[in-house]
Design a protein around this motif. Structure first.
Motif, PDB file in Angstrom:
ATOM      1  N   ALA A  78       0.820  -1.363   0.030  1.00 31.49           N
ATOM      2  CA  ALA A  78       0.074   0.127   0.106  1.00 31.49           C
ATOM      3  C   ALA A  78       0.931   1.208   0.062  1.00 31.49           C
ATOM      4  CB  ALA A  78      -0.789   0.111   1.211  1.00 31.49           C
ATOM      5  N   GLY A 116      -4.311   5.290  -2.234  1.00 27.92           N
ATOM      6  CA  GLY A 116      -4.074   4.209  -1.183  1.00 27.92           C
ATOM      7  C   GLY A 116      -5.589   4.037  -0.352  1.00 27.92           C
ATOM      8  N   ALA A 117      -6.097   5.045  -0.044  1.00 28.82           N
ATOM      9  CA  ALA A 117      -7.246   4.756   1.015  1.00 28.82           C
ATOM     10  C   ALA A 117      -8.309   3.761   0.114  1.00 28.82           C
ATOM     11  CB  ALA A 117      -7.894   6.232   1.330  1.00 28.82           C
ATOM     12  N   VAL A 118      -8.484   4.139  -1.142  1.00 28.71           N
ATOM     13  CA  VAL A 118      -9.509   3.564  -1.907  1.00 28.71           C
ATOM     14  C   VAL A 118      -9.093   2.070  -2.006  1.00 28.71           C
ATOM     15  CG1 VAL A 118     -10.715   3.214  -4.345  1.00 28.71           C
ATOM     16  CG2 VAL A 118     -10.352   5.336  -3.212  1.00 28.71           C
ATOM     17  N   PHE A 145      -6.466   0.248  -0.558  1.00 36.80           N
ATOM     18  CA  PHE A 145      -5.763  -0.710   0.461  1.00 36.80           C
ATOM     19  C   PHE A 145      -6.316   0.263   1.706  1.00 36.80           C
ATOM     20  CE2 PHE A 145      -2.635  -0.131  -2.916  1.00 36.80           C
ATOM     21  CZ  PHE A 145      -2.168  -1.678  -3.177  1.00 36.80           C
ATOM     22  N   PRO A 146      -7.550   0.146   1.965  1.00 37.76           N
ATOM     23  CA  PRO A 146      -8.170   0.816   3.221  1.00 37.76           C
ATOM     24  C   PRO A 146      -7.661  -0.058   4.431  1.00 37.76           C
ATOM     25  CG  PRO A 146      -9.947  -0.718   2.194  1.00 37.76           C
ATOM     26  CD  PRO A 146      -8.805  -0.614   1.139  1.00 37.76           C
ATOM     27  N   ILE A 147      -7.319   0.527   5.569  1.00 38.75           N
ATOM     28  CA  ILE A 147      -6.884  -0.228   6.861  1.00 38.75           C
ATOM     29  C   ILE A 147      -8.192  -0.238   7.569  1.00 38.75           C
ATOM     30  CG2 ILE A 147      -5.206   0.031   8.605  1.00 38.75           C
ATOM     31  CD1 ILE A 147      -3.824   2.182   7.072  1.00 38.75           C
ATOM     32  N   GLN A 148      -8.205  -1.639   8.008  1.00 38.06           N
ATOM     33  CA  GLN A 148      -9.289  -1.910   9.034  1.00 38.06           C
ATOM     34  C   GLN A 148      -8.775  -1.590  10.184  1.00 38.06           C
ATOM     35  OE1 GLN A 148     -12.366  -2.485   7.801  1.00 38.06           O
ATOM     36  NE2 GLN A 148     -11.737  -2.627   5.873  1.00 38.06           N
ATOM     37  N   PRO A 149      -9.587  -0.704  11.052  1.00 33.49           N
ATOM     38  CA  PRO A 149      -8.924  -0.337  12.423  1.00 33.49           C
ATOM     39  C   PRO A 149      -8.994  -1.418  13.360  1.00 33.49           C
ATOM     40  CG  PRO A 149     -10.827   0.905  12.090  1.00 33.49           C
ATOM     41  CD  PRO A 149     -10.796  -0.091  10.722  1.00 33.49           C
ATOM     42  N   VAL A 172       2.013  -1.778   7.901  1.00 30.69           N
ATOM     43  CA  VAL A 172       1.250  -0.930   7.078  1.00 30.69           C
ATOM     44  C   VAL A 172       1.060   0.475   7.853  1.00 30.69           C
ATOM     45  CG1 VAL A 172      -1.209  -0.779   6.492  1.00 30.69           C
ATOM     46  CG2 VAL A 172      -0.002  -2.567   6.085  1.00 30.69           C
ATOM     47  N   ILE A 173       1.027   0.487   9.260  1.00 26.67           N
ATOM     48  CA  ILE A 173       0.871   1.451  10.086  1.00 26.67           C
ATOM     49  C   ILE A 173       2.281   2.550   9.823  1.00 26.67           C
ATOM     50  CG2 ILE A 173       0.361   2.534  12.162  1.00 26.67           C
ATOM     51  CD1 ILE A 173      -1.898   0.858  11.027  1.00 26.67           C
ATOM     52  N   VAL A 192     -13.320   4.343   7.899  1.00 28.23           N
ATOM     53  CA  VAL A 192     -11.827   3.523   7.526  1.00 28.23           C
ATOM     54  C   VAL A 192     -11.349   4.187   6.487  1.00 28.23           C
ATOM     55  CG1 VAL A 192     -11.302   1.603   6.490  1.00 28.23           C
ATOM     56  CG2 VAL A 192     -12.954   1.246   8.308  1.00 28.23           C
ATOM     57  N   ARG A 193     -11.985   4.799   5.542  1.00 25.15           N
ATOM     58  CA  ARG A 193     -11.467   5.334   4.163  1.00 25.15           C
ATOM     59  C   ARG A 193     -10.715   6.788   4.683  1.00 25.15           C
ATOM     60  NH1 ARG A 193     -11.599   1.622   0.031  1.00 25.15           N
ATOM     61  NH2 ARG A 193     -13.525   0.471   0.081  1.00 25.15           N
ATOM     62  N   SER A 236      -7.538   5.952   6.587  1.00 21.62           N
ATOM     63  CA  SER A 236      -6.569   5.268   5.739  1.00 21.62           C
ATOM     64  C   SER A 236      -5.900   6.500   4.934  1.00 21.62           C
ATOM     65  CB  SER A 236      -7.093   4.179   4.773  1.00 21.62           C
ATOM     66  OG  SER A 236      -7.816   3.411   5.548  1.00 21.62           O
ATOM     67  N   GLU A 249      -3.357   8.053   7.001  1.00 19.54           N
ATOM     68  CA  GLU A 249      -2.490   7.233   7.309  1.00 19.54           C
ATOM     69  C   GLU A 249      -1.430   7.282   6.178  1.00 19.54           C
ATOM     70  OE1 GLU A 249      -3.188   5.118  10.147  1.00 19.54           O
ATOM     71  OE2 GLU A 249      -0.898   5.191   9.933  1.00 19.54           O
ATOM     72  N   TYR A 250      -1.748   7.663   4.890  1.00 18.56           N
ATOM     73  CA  TYR A 250      -0.993   7.574   3.793  1.00 18.56           C
ATOM     74  C   TYR A 250      -0.444   8.575   3.204  1.00 18.56           C
ATOM     75  CZ  TYR A 250      -2.967   2.597   3.179  1.00 18.56           C
ATOM     76  OH  TYR A 250      -3.217   1.469   3.266  1.00 18.56           O
TER      77      TYR A 250
END
Lengths: 296, 105
Positions: free
Chosen positions: A179, A220-222, A224-228, A240-241, B35-36, B39, B42-43
């Motif tokens: 990601a 990235g967000a679309v 590879f969303p990160i499940q919290p 990833v974090i 979540v989006r 994320s 985060e990025y």
């Protein structure tokens, strides 16, 4: 998360800032400023790119409108970081403390705070920002005073120092996170387009950075969303974090220390199962304070 | 250079810089749960930093060649997870040495 751990985590930034602000001091004197002018600028602004660009404009007698526009464009990224850091701040943080924290919201201080597994407290951030601020101010002073005596070749070499530091933040997590690698490559490709393609390169570099940053992070967000909640631990182990990956070297001074060292070394250890990760996380929280700066 | 001019322009820079930092830090105090959106934040630092470095890093020194050498050194060292300071100083040293060689030829 106490003040002194913040100070400790601020030391590598302080050392990095010494070089960069030294360069700033030197370049200002080279442009014709008196030594205390870059110093005053560093004390009141505490930002890298903005100071370089702003003093450039003042030296070249650019218009006030241009100065204002440039400062807004270059610093707009701080507004985005503000949202992000705001999410990470301890619930007990007072309003006035936020006003203080805002002054120290630099790229590097933000990067160090945001990679902490726990919430960021006011005293911790204060430690980070005061330490790095000391480096920033003293480096500027040294540079401004030494500027007249340094050979041209050394000055040129210092030009790359800041970029080297950023490269060291961005590259390591790319090894383990597809990601982040995608985000980084997208941003670089776009940034090159804005720099080289005729027409596109008319856009100022500040705007280009904002557009590239937002677009690549959106991608990235679309994709590879990160499940919290459910698999956070696993992603931490995967690196990833943000930043959790980069404390591989145990030689202390080299990197921002992180409480998460033992669970972030996924090169040495197999990726943690969720359960194991949770245990490690709890351990981190419990022992957090005494183990901060574990890299040293 | 007019001293008064420099003073108020530096003050102006400081005010704008501080406003950019304080605005969202004070106004956006609720925790975001989407979540989006999370994320995205985060990025974001990776995207912004990458765009800040490339391609201007190639023009950050006196010659393109020395900047390229410095960049390659920085990328390789950070790939092997050397720390920030090591990478920054090694890149600086690489540029310095390369320029010494270029000037000698």
């Amino acid at each position: 998360m106490r003040f002194k751990y913040g100070c400790r985590d601020g030391i590598p930034i302080m050392l990095g800032y010494l070089t960069v602000s030294f360069t700033f001091g030197v370049s200002c004197v080279a442009k014709g400023f008196v030594w205390w002018m870059p110093l005053l600028c560093s004390v009141t602004n505490f930002t890298g790119t903005g100071q370089f660009a702003g003093m450039d404009l003042i030296a070249s007698a650019g218009s006030v409108a241009e100065l204002i526009a440039t400062m807004i464009v270059i610093n707009a990224r701080y507004a985005l970081m503000g949202v992000s850091l705001s999410q990470k701040l301890d619930g007990k943080t007072r309003l006035w403390q936020r006003f203080v924290i805002a002054f120290g919201l630099t790229d590097e201080n933000y990067a160090v705070a945001i990679r902490k597994p726990q919430d960021v407290t006011f005293s911790y951030f204060l430690g980070v920002m005061l330490t790095s601020f000391a480096g920033w101010v003293s480096g500027t002073l040294l540079g401004a005073l030494a500027g007249n005596f340094l050979p041209e070749s050394l000055l040129s070499a210092f030009g790359i120092a800041l970029y080297g530091m950023f490269i060291a933040i961005v590259i390591p997590p790319c090894r383990t996170s597809k990601a982040i690698a995608t985000v980084v490559l997208t941003a670089i490709a776009m940034s090159c387009l804005f720099y080289y393609v005729p027409g596109l390169n008319k856009l100022s570099s500040g705007w280009a950075i904002i557009i590239c940053g937002i677009a690549s992070a959106l991608i990235g967000a679309v994709f590879f969303p990160i499940q919290p909640e459910d698999n956070k631990e696993k992603q931490i182990a995967d690196g990833v974090i943000f930043g959790s990956q980069s404390t591989q070297d145990n030689n202390g001074e080299k990197d921002f220390s992180s409480d998460r060292n033992d669970i972030s070394m996924s090169d040495n250890n197999e990726i943690y199962s969720d359960e194991k990760g949770k245990k490690a996380d709890t351990y981190c929280k419990k022992e957090g304070d005494s183990r901060q700066g574990g890299a040293q | 250079m007019n001293v008064f001019d420099v003073l108020w322009k530096i003050a102006l820079m400081a005010i704008i810089t501080y406003l950019c930092r304080v605005l969202t830090l004070v106004l956006v105090r609720k925790k975001i749960t989407n979540v989006r959106v999370l994320s995205f934040f985060e990025y974001l630092p990776y995207g912004v930093l990458s765009a800040m470095v490339f391609p201007v890093v190639f023009y950050s020194t006196a010659s393109l060649i020395s900047a390229l050498v410095g960049t390659v050194v920085a990328v390789i060292l950070s790939f092997f997870r050397r720390g920030l300071l090591t990478v920054a100083l090694s890149a600086t040293a690489a540029v310095f040495i390369t320029e010494l060689i270029i000037n000698a030829i």
